[in-house]
Design an enzyme around this catalytic site. Structure first.
Site, short mmCIF file in Angstrom:
data_model
loop_
_atom_site.label_atom_id
_atom_site.label_comp_id
_atom_site.label_asym_id
_atom_site.label_seq_id
_atom_site.Cartn_x
_atom_site.Cartn_y
_atom_site.Cartn_z
N GLY A 21 6.33 -4.07 2.81
CA GLY A 21 6.76 -3.71 1.45
C GLY A 21 7.45 -2.37 1.46
N GLY A 22 7.75 -1.88 0.27
CA GLY A 22 8.48 -0.63 0.14
C GLY A 22 7.74 0.57 0.71
N MET A 23 6.42 0.54 0.64
CA MET A 23 5.64 1.69 1.08
C MET A 23 5.15 1.59 2.51
SD MET A 23 5.24 3.95 -1.42
CE MET A 23 3.62 4.71 -1.46
N GLY A 24 5.20 0.41 3.11
CA GLY A 24 4.67 0.29 4.46
C GLY A 24 4.50 -1.15 4.89
N VAL A 26 1.58 -4.31 6.65
CA VAL A 26 0.21 -4.77 6.91
C VAL A 26 0.22 -5.57 8.21
CG1 VAL A 26 -1.76 -6.09 6.05
CG2 VAL A 26 -0.28 -4.86 4.43
N LYS A 41 -3.41 -1.68 6.94
CA LYS A 41 -2.27 -1.35 6.11
C LYS A 41 -1.78 0.05 6.50
CE LYS A 41 -1.25 -0.50 1.22
NZ LYS A 41 -1.88 -0.48 -0.11
N ASP A 133 -1.71 -0.84 -11.54
CA ASP A 133 -0.61 -1.71 -11.10
C ASP A 133 -1.10 -3.15 -10.95
OD1 ASP A 133 2.00 -2.30 -10.41
OD2 ASP A 133 1.75 -1.78 -8.30
#
Length: 237
Positions: A21-24, A26, A41, A133
């Site tokens: 994803g955008g942040m990292g 898994v 993660k 979220d």
């Protein structure tokens, strides 16, 4: 660079990447001492101190929460400047993937899911933690034998409500959370508590039942305007 076969913290071996994803990312990994599979993660992008602090808060918050409907976190650390969090490995799919395929969820099935989401949220709220979220992608439908159990994922923008974090990115005008599921107070940049999650929960239920979002628009501004000033189409219609 993360790669299959890499050793993490002397305790885990990476097997393969299972999500990005955008942040990292898994990864599926093996706990070497226990010879057991886990999910790790990593936050691999934008390593500002405030983001690393948020990631660590997420790990600590999730580790403290004891509910069958919240993903379990067992470890946290930093490897080559990349913070990581070790979680139980789940099999199944998230509600976002389910809705993409099936458009909506039958009412009897949704009632069971709603009960489990509510139980998970109530445990978090009693601990003073707001998810911030809640959206279909963060509701995982985990297979447990013939049953399906809801697990809430990614308290990535969660924070302890009793403790105002001065390094919170929202102070610099960055919107946290998914715009379609935001409460009016979150959309307006105001402080939020557990009631904001309940609004997002309502949006999620509306979307799951009807196959449509209650608040939509062609861009961010129109979505936020709809949330703060318009009533959604009654779900029966």
């Amino acid at each position: 660079e993360l790669s299959a076969g890499s050793n993490v913290a002397g305790r885990y071996r990476l097997e393969r990447q299972i999500a990005r994803g955008g942040m990292g990312s898994v990864w599926l990994a093996t706990h070497l001492q226990l010879d057991a599979p886990v999910a790790i993660k990593f936050m691999t992008t934008n390593l500002e101190p405030s983001l690393i602090a948020r990631f660590e808060r997420e790990a600590k918050a999730c580790a403290r929460l004891n509910s069958p409907h919240i993903v379990k976190v067992s470890d946290f650390g930093v490897e080559n400047d990349a913070p990581f969090m070790v979680m139980e490995l789940l099999s199944g799919e998230d509600l976002g993937a389910r809705l993409k395929r099936d458009i909506s969820v039958p009412l009897d099935r949704l009632a069971v899911m709603a009960d489990q989401i509510g139980r998970g949220l109530s445990v978090a709220h009693e601990a003073g933690i707001v998810h911030r979220d809640l959206k279909p992608a963060n509701v995982f439908l985990a297979r447990a034998g013939r049953e399906e159990v809801v697990k809430l994922l990614d308290f990535g923008v969660a924070r302890e409500t009793e403790q105002r974090m001065v390094d919170d990115l929202t102070t610099s005008g960055v919107i946290l959370g998914s715009p379609h599921h935001m409460s009016p107070e979150q959309a307006a940049g105001e402080p939020v508590d557990g009631r904001s999650d309940l609004w997002s929960f309502g949006v999620l239920l509306y979307q799951s039942l009807t196959g449509r979002r209650p608040f939509d628009g062609p861009n961010l501004t129109s979505i936020l305007l709809a949330i703060t000033s318009r009533s959604p189409t009654p779900w029966r219609s």
